[in-house]
Write an enzyme that holds these catalytic residues in place. Structure first.
Site, PDB file in Angstrom:
ATOM      1  N   TYR A  65      50.170  32.981  39.525  1.00  0.00           N
ATOM      2  CA  TYR A  65      51.606  33.221  39.706  1.00  0.00           C
ATOM      3  C   TYR A  65      51.930  33.536  41.167  1.00  0.00           C
ATOM      4  O   TYR A  65      52.984  33.141  41.667  1.00  0.00           O
ATOM      5  CB  TYR A  65      52.119  34.297  38.728  1.00  0.00           C
ATOM      6  CG  TYR A  65      52.389  33.653  37.390  1.00  0.00           C
ATOM      7  CD1 TYR A  65      53.604  33.010  37.142  1.00  0.00           C
ATOM      8  CD2 TYR A  65      51.405  33.601  36.412  1.00  0.00           C
ATOM      9  CE1 TYR A  65      53.832  32.363  35.940  1.00  0.00           C
ATOM     10  CE2 TYR A  65      51.621  32.957  35.207  1.00  0.00           C
ATOM     11  CZ  TYR A  65      52.842  32.340  34.975  1.00  0.00           C
ATOM     12  OH  TYR A  65      53.062  31.670  33.798  1.00  0.00           O
ATOM     13  N   GLN A  99      65.678  26.402  32.104  1.00  0.00           N
ATOM     14  CA  GLN A  99      64.306  26.723  31.710  1.00  0.00           C
ATOM     15  C   GLN A  99      63.500  27.097  32.960  1.00  0.00           C
ATOM     16  O   GLN A  99      62.356  27.509  32.861  1.00  0.00           O
ATOM     17  CB  GLN A  99      63.640  25.505  31.069  1.00  0.00           C
ATOM     18  CG  GLN A  99      64.315  25.016  29.823  1.00  0.00           C
ATOM     19  CD  GLN A  99      63.792  23.642  29.419  1.00  0.00           C
ATOM     20  OE1 GLN A  99      62.769  23.527  28.773  1.00  0.00           O
ATOM     21  NE2 GLN A  99      64.492  22.606  29.824  1.00  0.00           N
ATOM     22  N   ASP A 102      62.216  29.474  38.815  1.00  0.00           N
ATOM     23  CA  ASP A 102      62.132  29.558  40.280  1.00  0.00           C
ATOM     24  C   ASP A 102      63.309  30.272  40.937  1.00  0.00           C
ATOM     25  O   ASP A 102      63.258  30.594  42.137  1.00  0.00           O
ATOM     26  CB  ASP A 102      61.940  28.158  40.894  1.00  0.00           C
ATOM     27  CG  ASP A 102      63.051  27.170  40.526  1.00  0.00           C
ATOM     28  OD1 ASP A 102      64.194  27.593  40.320  1.00  0.00           O
ATOM     29  OD2 ASP A 102      62.756  25.955  40.470  1.00  0.00           O
ATOM     30  N   HIS A 117      63.554  31.090  30.183  1.00  0.00           N
ATOM     31  CA  HIS A 117      62.114  31.349  30.334  1.00  0.00           C
ATOM     32  C   HIS A 117      61.806  32.427  31.366  1.00  0.00           C
ATOM     33  O   HIS A 117      60.677  32.512  31.849  1.00  0.00           O
ATOM     34  CB  HIS A 117      61.378  30.040  30.705  1.00  0.00           C
ATOM     35  CG  HIS A 117      61.394  29.025  29.594  1.00  0.00           C
ATOM     36  ND1 HIS A 117      61.060  27.702  29.775  1.00  0.00           N
ATOM     37  CD2 HIS A 117      61.718  29.147  28.272  1.00  0.00           C
ATOM     38  CE1 HIS A 117      61.163  27.050  28.617  1.00  0.00           C
ATOM     39  NE2 HIS A 117      61.573  27.901  27.695  1.00  0.00           N
ATOM     40  N   CYS A 128      54.632  48.793  28.787  1.00  0.00           N
ATOM     41  CA  CYS A 128      55.867  49.465  28.360  1.00  0.00           C
ATOM     42  C   CYS A 128      57.097  48.570  28.520  1.00  0.00           C
ATOM     43  O   CYS A 128      58.176  48.902  28.031  1.00  0.00           O
ATOM     44  CB  CYS A 128      56.070  50.773  29.108  1.00  0.00           C
ATOM     45  SG  CYS A 128      56.525  50.566  30.837  1.00  0.00           S
ATOM     46  N   CYS A 148      53.123  53.827  33.916  1.00  0.00           N
ATOM     47  CA  CYS A 148      52.494  54.153  32.626  1.00  0.00           C
ATOM     48  C   CYS A 148      51.025  53.722  32.594  1.00  0.00           C
ATOM     49  O   CYS A 148      50.334  53.952  31.601  1.00  0.00           O
ATOM     50  CB  CYS A 148      53.257  53.489  31.486  1.00  0.00           C
ATOM     51  SG  CYS A 148      52.886  51.740  31.279  1.00  0.00           S
ATOM     52  N   GLY A 185      66.953  16.896  34.072  1.00  0.00           N
ATOM     53  CA  GLY A 185      65.612  17.140  34.623  1.00  0.00           C
ATOM     54  C   GLY A 185      64.671  17.862  33.682  1.00  0.00           C
ATOM     55  O   GLY A 185      63.837  18.647  34.117  1.00  0.00           O
ATOM     56  N   SER A 187      62.011  17.258  30.212  1.00  0.00           N
ATOM     57  CA  SER A 187      61.322  16.226  29.425  1.00  0.00           C
ATOM     58  C   SER A 187      61.660  16.316  27.939  1.00  0.00           C
ATOM     59  O   SER A 187      61.338  15.408  27.182  1.00  0.00           O
ATOM     60  CB  SER A 187      59.811  16.357  29.616  1.00  0.00           C
ATOM     61  OG  SER A 187      59.401  17.658  29.248  1.00  0.00           O
ATOM     62  N   ASN A 211      68.220  11.965  34.417  1.00  0.00           N
ATOM     63  CA  ASN A 211      66.767  11.942  34.569  1.00  0.00           C
ATOM     64  C   ASN A 211      66.380  10.560  35.103  1.00  0.00           C
ATOM     65  O   ASN A 211      66.975   9.569  34.685  1.00  0.00           O
ATOM     66  CB  ASN A 211      66.113  12.172  33.185  1.00  0.00           C
ATOM     67  CG  ASN A 211      64.693  12.665  33.275  1.00  0.00           C
ATOM     68  OD1 ASN A 211      63.848  12.035  33.905  1.00  0.00           O
ATOM     69  ND2 ASN A 211      64.412  13.792  32.646  1.00  0.00           N
TER      70      ASN A 211
HETATM   71  P1  OAD Z   1      58.685  18.809  32.630  1.00  0.00           P
HETATM   72  O1  OAD Z   1      57.699  18.774  33.737  1.00  0.00           O
HETATM   73  O2  OAD Z   1      58.176  18.728  31.233  1.00  0.00           O
HETATM   74  O3  OAD Z   1      59.756  17.627  32.806  1.00  0.00           O
HETATM   75  C1  OAD Z   1      60.405  17.411  34.027  1.00  0.00           C
HETATM   76  C2  OAD Z   1      61.422  16.296  33.850  1.00  0.00           C
HETATM   77  O4  OAD Z   1      62.107  16.125  35.076  1.00  0.00           O
HETATM   78  C3  OAD Z   1      60.806  14.932  33.482  1.00  0.00           C
HETATM   79  O5  OAD Z   1      61.533  14.369  32.390  1.00  0.00           O
HETATM   80  C4  OAD Z   1      61.034  14.102  34.750  1.00  0.00           C
HETATM   81  O6  OAD Z   1      61.260  12.716  34.471  1.00  0.00           O
HETATM   82  C5  OAD Z   1      62.277  14.743  35.320  1.00  0.00           C
HETATM   83  N1  OAD Z   1      62.482  14.586  36.767  1.00  0.00           N
HETATM   84  C6  OAD Z   1      61.566  14.423  37.738  1.00  0.00           C
HETATM   85  N2  OAD Z   1      62.155  14.322  38.933  1.00  0.00           N
HETATM   86  C7  OAD Z   1      63.495  14.452  38.716  1.00  0.00           C
HETATM   87  C8  OAD Z   1      64.653  14.452  39.553  1.00  0.00           C
HETATM   88  N3  OAD Z   1      64.557  14.292  40.871  1.00  0.00           N
HETATM   89  N4  OAD Z   1      65.860  14.600  38.962  1.00  0.00           N
HETATM   90  C9  OAD Z   1      65.980  14.758  37.618  1.00  0.00           C
HETATM   91  N5  OAD Z   1      64.928  14.769  36.802  1.00  0.00           N
HETATM   92  C10 OAD Z   1      63.695  14.619  37.328  1.00  0.00           C
HETATM   93  O7  OAD Z   1      59.573  20.130  32.844  1.00  0.00           O
HETATM   94  P2  OAD Z   1      60.495  20.904  31.800  1.00  0.00           P
HETATM   95  O8  OAD Z   1      61.152  19.971  30.857  1.00  0.00           O
HETATM   96  O9  OAD Z   1      61.350  21.817  32.587  1.00  0.00           O
HETATM   97  O10 OAD Z   1      57.862  26.442  30.160  1.00  0.00           O
HETATM   98  O11 OAD Z   1      59.419  21.765  31.035  1.00  0.00           O
HETATM   99  C11 OAD Z   1      59.854  22.644  30.061  1.00  0.00           C
HETATM  100  C12 OAD Z   1      58.976  23.868  30.043  1.00  0.00           C
HETATM  101  O12 OAD Z   1      57.595  23.471  29.929  1.00  0.00           O
HETATM  102  C13 OAD Z   1      58.995  24.696  31.301  1.00  0.00           C
HETATM  103  O13 OAD Z   1      60.093  25.587  31.366  1.00  0.00           O
HETATM  104  C14 OAD Z   1      57.703  25.462  31.192  1.00  0.00           C
HETATM  105  C15 OAD Z   1      56.784  24.344  30.760  1.00  0.00           C
HETATM  106  O14 OAD Z   1      55.673  24.725  30.040  1.00  0.00           O
HETATM  107  C16 OAD Z   1      57.283  27.637  30.279  1.00  0.00           C
HETATM  108  O15 OAD Z   1      56.592  27.943  31.233  1.00  0.00           O
HETATM  109  C17 OAD Z   1      57.574  28.554  29.140  1.00  0.00           C
END
Ligand code: OAD
Length: 245
Positions: A65, A99, A102, A117, A128, A148, A185, A187, A211
């Site tokens: 992290y 989600q 950052d 998230h 705690c 704690c 953006g 998946s 996307n």
């Molecule tokens: P992903 O990495 O699964 O998906 C990212 C998406 O962004 C894909 O569909 C890409 O095609 C798209 N993408 C890439 N470049 C882009 C751009 N310039 N403009 C628009 N879209 C673009 O990420 P998330 O869907 O956010 O959870 O993932 C969901 C969760 O999975 C995250 O929050 C995280 C991860 O595990 C936790 O950590 C709990």
């Protein structure tokens, strides 16, 4: 290319909700999770993003992290983040559901925001639950301790953990009550977030995906604006401003 139908809907939309995922920050240089160079292609979530993993090896999880923080702290929001911040003032009712952990939406000026998230910039005690307000340098290797005695962890949702109840309730309320919903953006693999655009669609909202690629949920939505959010979102804002002028 924004369809005539969407232009019309944009003109009349009153309640607008947007779900964002890692793709929105891609153009700022933040790695996504599932892309070709995605974090989950290079690292194992089981070893790094669960409470068990943290308890097994807190130093390793903390280091990861800290590494991710080092990636984002010098990074700037992109045109997509700024466009979303502007959209807040362009509709009667607007909410941004993210989600992303950052914090770049807030840096860009978004205020009406639900973090599903958590946020990697915050820390809390793993025992705690109290927030840990002290600034922690990104090069600090030792895991800090709470008053704690518990170990301090990032305030993010790990695999197997529940999402913050208030955040998820508000997000589903917004999805059910929006007349226009954007899924940007993401998946569409991770639930319950991925259920939000579907819920909006079932509740009769017009649901638009932004996307460069099709996703797991594309077939269930109304329209895909194919391309990077840093290009398409500012085009939408431009259109809205023209309408409001
Ligand atoms: P992903 O990495 O699964 O998906 C990212 C998406 O962004 C894909 O569909 C890409 O095609 C798209 N993408 C890439 N470049 C882009 C751009 N310039 N403009 C628009 N879209 C673009 O990420 P998330 O869907 O956010 O959870 O993932 C969901 C969760 O999975 C995250 O929050 C995280 C991860 O595990 C936790 O950590 C709990």
């Amino acid at each position: 290319m924004i369809s005539e139908q969407l232009i019309d809907i944009l003109k009349n939309a009153k309640r607008v909700a947007v779900l964002t995922g890692a793709g929105v920050s891609a153009e700022s240089g933040v790695p996504t999770f599932r892309g070709t160079d995605g974090l989950w292609k290079r690292f194992s979530p089981e070893e790094l993003a669960s409470f068990d993993a943290f308890m097994r090896n807190p130093e390793l999880v903390w280091e990861w992290y800290q590494y991710r923080r080092s990636l984002i702290y010098d990074i700037k929001p992109n045109t997509g983040h700024y466009a979303l911040a502007e959209m807040e003032d362009l509709f009667d009712d607007f909410i941004l559901i993210t989600q992303n952990v950052d914090g770049l939406h807030q840096v860009a000026g978004s205020k009406k925001i639900i973090e599903l998230h958590g946020n990697i910039r915050r820390n809390k005690c793993s025992k705690c639950g109290e927030y840990y307000a002290e600034e922690i340098p990104v090069d600090k290797k030792e895991v800090p301790k709470c008053r704690c005695g518990g170990l301090i962890r990032p305030d993010v949702v790990w695999f197997g953990e529940m999402l913050p109840e208030d955040a998820i309730n508000k997000a589903f309320y917004a999805a059910r009550n929006s007349d226009l919903f954007f899924s940007v953006g993401t998946s569409g693999f991770v639930h319950p977030a991925a259920q939000l655009p579907i819920t909006a669609k079932e509740s009769k909202a017009y649901v638009v995906e932004i996307n460069p690629d099709k996703t797991a949920i594309t077939p269930y939505l109304d329209e895909l604006l194919k391309g990077p959010s840093g290009k398409i979102l500012p085009e939408i804002v431009k259109l809205l401003k023209l309408n409001n002028a």
